[in-house]
Design a protein around this motif. Structure first.
Motif, PDB file in Angstrom:
ATOM      1  N   ASP A 174       0.817  -1.217   0.000  1.00  0.00           N
ATOM      2  CA  ASP A 174       0.000   0.000   0.000  1.00  0.00           C
ATOM      3  C   ASP A 174       0.852   1.269   0.000  1.00  0.00           C
ATOM      4  O   ASP A 174       1.964   1.306   0.554  1.00  0.00           O
ATOM      5  CB  ASP A 174      -0.920   0.019   1.227  1.00  0.00           C
ATOM      6  N   ALA A 175       0.294   2.327  -0.620  1.00  0.00           N
ATOM      7  CA  ALA A 175       0.937   3.636  -0.607  1.00  0.00           C
ATOM      8  C   ALA A 175       1.075   4.121   0.839  1.00  0.00           C
ATOM      9  O   ALA A 175       0.193   3.916   1.670  1.00  0.00           O
ATOM     10  CB  ALA A 175       0.101   4.627  -1.422  1.00  0.00           C
ATOM     11  N   GLY A 176       2.186   4.739   1.143  1.00  0.00           N
ATOM     12  CA  GLY A 176       2.425   5.234   2.497  1.00  0.00           C
ATOM     13  C   GLY A 176       3.141   4.245   3.387  1.00  0.00           C
ATOM     14  O   GLY A 176       3.593   4.609   4.475  1.00  0.00           O
ATOM     15  N   ARG A 184      -0.061   0.545  13.057  1.00  0.00           N
ATOM     16  CA  ARG A 184      -0.760   0.011  14.228  1.00  0.00           C
ATOM     17  C   ARG A 184      -1.208  -1.422  13.944  1.00  0.00           C
ATOM     18  O   ARG A 184      -1.341  -1.824  12.768  1.00  0.00           O
ATOM     19  CB  ARG A 184      -1.964   0.875  14.584  1.00  0.00           C
ATOM     20  N   ALA A 185      -1.447  -2.164  14.985  1.00  0.00           N
ATOM     21  CA  ALA A 185      -1.932  -3.535  14.832  1.00  0.00           C
ATOM     22  C   ALA A 185      -3.228  -3.542  14.033  1.00  0.00           C
ATOM     23  O   ALA A 185      -4.160  -2.783  14.336  1.00  0.00           O
ATOM     24  CB  ALA A 185      -2.156  -4.170  16.197  1.00  0.00           C
ATOM     25  N   GLY A 186      -3.288  -4.385  12.997  1.00  0.00           N
ATOM     26  CA  GLY A 186      -4.477  -4.477  12.162  1.00  0.00           C
ATOM     27  C   GLY A 186      -4.508  -3.524  10.998  1.00  0.00           C
ATOM     28  O   GLY A 186      -5.441  -3.567  10.181  1.00  0.00           O
ATOM     29  N   GLN A 187      -3.489  -2.650  10.883  1.00  0.00           N
ATOM     30  CA  GLN A 187      -3.466  -1.721   9.752  1.00  0.00           C
ATOM     31  C   GLN A 187      -3.129  -2.478   8.470  1.00  0.00           C
ATOM     32  O   GLN A 187      -2.266  -3.358   8.449  1.00  0.00           O
ATOM     33  CB  GLN A 187      -2.430  -0.619   9.996  1.00  0.00           C
ATOM     34  N   ARG A 188      -3.796  -2.108   7.387  1.00  0.00           N
ATOM     35  CA  ARG A 188      -3.569  -2.770   6.094  1.00  0.00           C
ATOM     36  C   ARG A 188      -2.201  -2.381   5.537  1.00  0.00           C
ATOM     37  O   ARG A 188      -1.835  -1.204   5.480  1.00  0.00           O
ATOM     38  CB  ARG A 188      -4.680  -2.376   5.122  1.00  0.00           C
ATOM     39  N   LEU A 189      -1.444  -3.403   5.101  1.00  0.00           N
ATOM     40  CA  LEU A 189      -0.129  -3.183   4.507  1.00  0.00           C
ATOM     41  C   LEU A 189      -0.130  -3.392   3.000  1.00  0.00           C
ATOM     42  O   LEU A 189       0.716  -2.841   2.292  1.00  0.00           O
ATOM     43  CB  LEU A 189       0.899  -4.133   5.137  1.00  0.00           C
ATOM     44  N   GLY A 190      -1.053  -4.201   2.510  1.00  0.00           N
ATOM     45  CA  GLY A 190      -1.112  -4.502   1.079  1.00  0.00           C
ATOM     46  C   GLY A 190      -2.032  -5.671   0.813  1.00  0.00           C
ATOM     47  O   GLY A 190      -2.978  -5.908   1.586  1.00  0.00           O
ATOM     48  N   ASN A 191      -1.778  -6.442  -0.257  1.00  0.00           N
ATOM     49  CA  ASN A 191      -2.643  -7.547  -0.659  1.00  0.00           C
ATOM     50  C   ASN A 191      -1.845  -8.840  -0.830  1.00  0.00           C
ATOM     51  O   ASN A 191      -0.659  -8.814  -1.190  1.00  0.00           O
ATOM     52  CB  ASN A 191      -3.335  -7.249  -1.993  1.00  0.00           C
ATOM     53  N   VAL A 192      -2.513  -9.958  -0.594  1.00  0.00           N
ATOM     54  CA  VAL A 192      -1.950 -11.266  -0.918  1.00  0.00           C
ATOM     55  C   VAL A 192      -1.722 -11.349  -2.424  1.00  0.00           C
ATOM     56  O   VAL A 192      -2.527 -10.835  -3.225  1.00  0.00           O
ATOM     57  CB  VAL A 192      -2.905 -12.388  -0.453  1.00  0.00           C
ATOM     58  N   GLY A 193      -0.610 -11.980  -2.825  1.00  0.00           N
ATOM     59  CA  GLY A 193      -0.331 -12.134  -4.251  1.00  0.00           C
ATOM     60  C   GLY A 193       0.470 -13.395  -4.526  1.00  0.00           C
ATOM     61  O   GLY A 193       0.431 -14.351  -3.731  1.00  0.00           O
TER      62      GLY A 193
END
Length: 260
Positions: A174-176, A184-193
């Motif tokens: 993900d951008a940023g 933080r715990a549970g924050q989105r980092l990106g996608n499975v690929g």
């Protein structure tokens, strides 16, 4: 002669009468009792201890009396310093939400886990911490020896618990999400690929390791501690922490140099 004697006797009688009269007046016979001296205002009255005046009593009562030192309050006692082993105070989140999601307790080449899920499923930060390394390039070439390009798109973060968490083969970071950024715990980092050496299978390679100082230490970053017991806990909303296992690994192995 006789006349002279009579005159002397008469004068003596008068003197006697006068003396008797003076003595009778001194006892105040037939009059009110004599007033006591301390009530009459004579100089002797100033030596009598009179009751203290109201102002004097007030002044005396206003002076603070010594009081014992207060005993220490129970709440004033210092609270014990939290133990470094109490990593359960940190929040942990299963890294791939949704369904279907599965993983195996072992891995082919090193202590890690492949979490199988649909491509595009979100990948979450398992705990609060700081991003230390990312890749938005897929430069893996099949047939090459294992190395830092295996993971394709990946994110590595060091949690506030002092443990490093690594997810690779992602389709998007993900951008940023950049090195030095707090998450933080549970924050989105990106996608499975299925980037890198994922063998065209959608999954997240998930590794737990101690945070070595050298960037690019992929041989440790890819996994040094078996993740399955912790994933089992987090999936059930538990808080099992790998902090102790990470510290033990570092004590026993340190961060060895790259094997190439």
């Amino acid at each position: 002669m006789q006349r002279g004697q009579n005159r002397i006797s008469s004068m003596a009688g008068v003197a006697m009468t006068l003396a008797v009269t003076l003595m009778a007046g001194g006892c105040a016979t037939g009059s009110e009792p004599a007033t006591p001296i301390w009530q009459a205002g004579s100089p002797a009255s100033s030596t009598i201890a009179a009751p203290p005046s109201p102002s004097a009593a007030a002044s005396k009562s206003a002076s603070p009396s010594p009081s014992p030192s207060p005993s220490p309050s129970k709440t004033a006692a210092p609270s014990p310093t939290p133990s470094k082993t109490k990593a359960a105070n940190y929040t942990y989140v299963f890294p791939v939400p949704g369904s279907p999601v599965s993983y195996h307790p072992t891995h082919a080449t090193n202590p890690a886990t492949d979490i199988f899920a649909n491509c595009g499923n979100p990948v979450l930060a398992v705990t609060s911490g700081t991003i230390v390394e990312i890749s938005r390039k897929d430069e893996f070439v099949k047939g090459r020896p294992d190395g830092p390009l295996n993971g394709g798109f990946f994110v590595s973060l060091v949690g506030d618990d002092g443990v490093r968490y690594y997810g690779s083969h992602m389709s998007v970071v993900d951008a940023g999400i950049e090195p030095g950024v707090r998450v933080r715990a549970g924050q989105r980092l990106g996608n499975v690929g299925k980037t890198g050496n994922a063998n065209n299978v959608c999954h997240l390679h998930f590794g737990i390791s101690p945070p070595c100082a050298e960037a690019g230490d992929w041989w440790i970053r890819r996994g040094a501690i078996w993740p399955a017991p912790y994933l089992d806990s987090w999936r059930e909303q538990g808080n099992k922490s790998p902090a102790a296992a990470s510290a033990e690994y570092m004590q026993a192995n340190g961060c060895p140099k790259a094997p190439y």
